[in-house]
Design an enzyme around this catalytic site. Structure first.
Site, PDB file in Angstrom:
ATOM      1  N   TYR A 159      -4.544  -8.888  -2.188  1.00 39.03           N
ATOM      2  CA  TYR A 159      -5.068  -7.657  -2.783  1.00 39.03           C
ATOM      3  C   TYR A 159      -5.768  -8.036  -4.079  1.00 39.03           C
ATOM      4  O   TYR A 159      -5.145  -8.615  -4.973  1.00 39.03           O
ATOM      5  CB  TYR A 159      -3.912  -6.683  -3.051  1.00 39.03           C
ATOM      6  CG  TYR A 159      -4.352  -5.288  -3.469  1.00 39.03           C
ATOM      7  CD1 TYR A 159      -5.574  -4.761  -3.055  1.00 39.03           C
ATOM      8  CD2 TYR A 159      -3.538  -4.495  -4.263  1.00 39.03           C
ATOM      9  CE1 TYR A 159      -5.968  -3.480  -3.424  1.00 39.03           C
ATOM     10  CE2 TYR A 159      -3.915  -3.206  -4.633  1.00 39.03           C
ATOM     11  CZ  TYR A 159      -5.135  -2.706  -4.215  1.00 39.03           C
ATOM     12  OH  TYR A 159      -5.530  -1.439  -4.583  1.00 39.03           O
ATOM     13  N   ASP A 258      -1.673   3.850   3.810  1.00 37.86           N
ATOM     14  CA  ASP A 258      -1.321   3.569   2.417  1.00 37.86           C
ATOM     15  C   ASP A 258      -0.319   4.581   1.858  1.00 37.86           C
ATOM     16  O   ASP A 258      -0.132   4.658   0.639  1.00 37.86           O
ATOM     17  CB  ASP A 258      -2.548   3.489   1.505  1.00 37.86           C
ATOM     18  CG  ASP A 258      -2.223   2.850   0.158  1.00 37.86           C
ATOM     19  OD1 ASP A 258      -1.411   1.913   0.142  1.00 37.86           O
ATOM     20  OD2 ASP A 258      -2.735   3.306  -0.875  1.00 37.86           O
TER      21      ASP A 258
HETATM   22  C1  0GY Z   1      -1.832  -0.116  -2.444  1.00 40.07           C
HETATM   23  C2  0GY Z   1      -2.435  -0.057  -3.748  1.00 40.07           C
HETATM   24  C3  0GY Z   1      -1.871  -0.051  -4.979  1.00 40.07           C
HETATM   25  C4  0GY Z   1      -0.554  -0.413  -5.328  1.00 40.07           C
HETATM   26  C5  0GY Z   1       0.237  -1.250  -4.676  1.00 40.07           C
HETATM   27  O1  0GY Z   1       2.086  -2.578  -4.472  1.00 40.07           O
HETATM   28  C6  0GY Z   1       1.528  -1.736  -5.156  1.00 40.07           C
HETATM   29  O2  0GY Z   1       1.980  -1.308  -6.213  1.00 40.07           O
HETATM   30  O3  0GY Z   1      -0.117  -1.748  -3.517  1.00 40.07           O
HETATM   31  C7  0GY Z   1      -2.774   0.311  -6.076  1.00 40.07           C
HETATM   32  O4  0GY Z   1      -2.279   0.820  -7.102  1.00 40.07           O
HETATM   33  O5  0GY Z   1      -4.010   0.117  -5.943  1.00 40.07           O
HETATM   34  O6  0GY Z   1      -2.141  -0.977  -1.625  1.00 40.07           O
HETATM   35  O7  0GY Z   1      -0.997   0.694  -2.134  1.00 40.07           O
END
Ligand code: 0GY
Length: 306
Positions: A159, A258
């Protein structure tokens, strides 16, 4: 919702009553990107977290799965739980074969811990490079983790922000596992989908045989959600980007809700409308079947494909 933890100010809770989608998902659809948060009293949030969410436990996730017509979930460890995978693992185990997990581990994870995660249904680890979510991890430590999980047949989910790809792509390309990119590498959707920025991402995908989640229109959009409630033609600015990925890499794309949508500040999407968004990005029945069923099954349930 949580008694022990106070949510980050302004935190938006998941949609309490998602609409019933107009688009009927094909049988066997996999939600390949969702999370659980706590509940905090049972599974405390990590001290190093950058946000404190509302509770969003496995019961709510499974209720949403059934409401939307989804068959299976891939539950991705959220940063608010750090490397404590207990909430995710508990949810995966409770799904009785209908969920897989993606974990966060540290370089000192033991062989026994990795084997226990594998036995529970974990099939990958997530490396997060989004600065507002995690403290930077040295790439040497991440490479060490990748070397440890490769023999298990796991993959690495990454990510990152689009602007960081040039700096990261050599590192990604050298990883010894399959690679899955969250949310199309977070393109700037105010740019052209056939412009150099997204072009660089697409070339990276092609060169490295990467899997791409065409997820999170609600996170990437600038034009925003539908003006009228119930209008499926939402997030129109994201559509040409997602459509291009699905068209060019039909056998490498994944889709996910998501849910419970961490860190959205403008609006909380109606998950039913997110399902109705799918036919906008995968315009043929064949594309949709690959996106929703064939591809995630190949990656997460390779032994159960018909
Ligand atoms: C997502 C995106 C986010 C957060 C997380 O693990 C996480 O805290 O993935 C985000 O804030 O962009 O993939 O859910």
């Amino acid at each position: 919702m949580s008694s022990t933890f106070s949510k980050t100010p302004g935190w938006l809770d998941w949609h309490p009553a998602p609409s019933t989608p107009t688009f009927a998902l094909p049988a066997g659809t996999v939600d390949a990107h969702c999370h659980v948060f706590g509940p905090g009293d049972a599974f405390p949030f990590a001290s190093e977290r950058k946000y404190t969410p509302c509770d969003a436990g496995k019961e709510q996730l499974f209720a949403l799965r059934d409401h939307l017509g989804i068959s299976r979930n891939v539950i991705v460890q959220a940063t608010c739980h750090g490397a404590d995978n207990r909430a995710m693992v508990d949810a995966v185990r409770s799904a009785e074969g209908r969920a897989r997990g993606v974990a966060t581990v540290r370089p000192d994870v033991t062989e026994a811990e990795l084997r226990a995660l594998d036995e529970a249904g974990v099939r990958g680890v997530r490396f997060n490079f989004v600065r507002r979510l995690v403290d930077a991890a040295p790439t040497a430590a991440l490479a060490a983790i990748a070397a440890r999980i490769a023999p298990l047949g796991w993959h690495v989910v990454v990510y990152f922000e689009a602007a960081d790809l040039p700096e990261l792509e050599d590192f990604f390309g050298a990883l010894p596992t399959p690679l899955v990119v969250d949310h199309m590498g977070r393109p700037d959707v105010t740019r052209r989908p056939d412009g150099p920025g997204f072009g660089r991402f697409l070339r990276f995908v092609e060169r490295n045989d990467v899997w791409v989640k065409v997820s999170c229109p609600e996170r990437l959009t600038v034009t925003g959600p539908p003006a009228v409630d119930g209008e499926p033609n939402a997030y129109v600015d994201v559509v040409p980007f997602a459509r291009r990925v699905v068209t060019e890499f039909p056998d490498r794309v994944l889709w996910g809700t998501d849910w419970p949508h961490p860190n959205l500040t403008d609006h909380m999407p109606d998950d039913g409308l997110l399902v109705d968004h799918v036919p906008q990005v995968a315009v043929t029945a064949e594309q949709r079947h690959k996106l929703l069923v064939d591809n995630p099954m190949r990656l997460y349930w390779p032994d159960e494909r018909s």
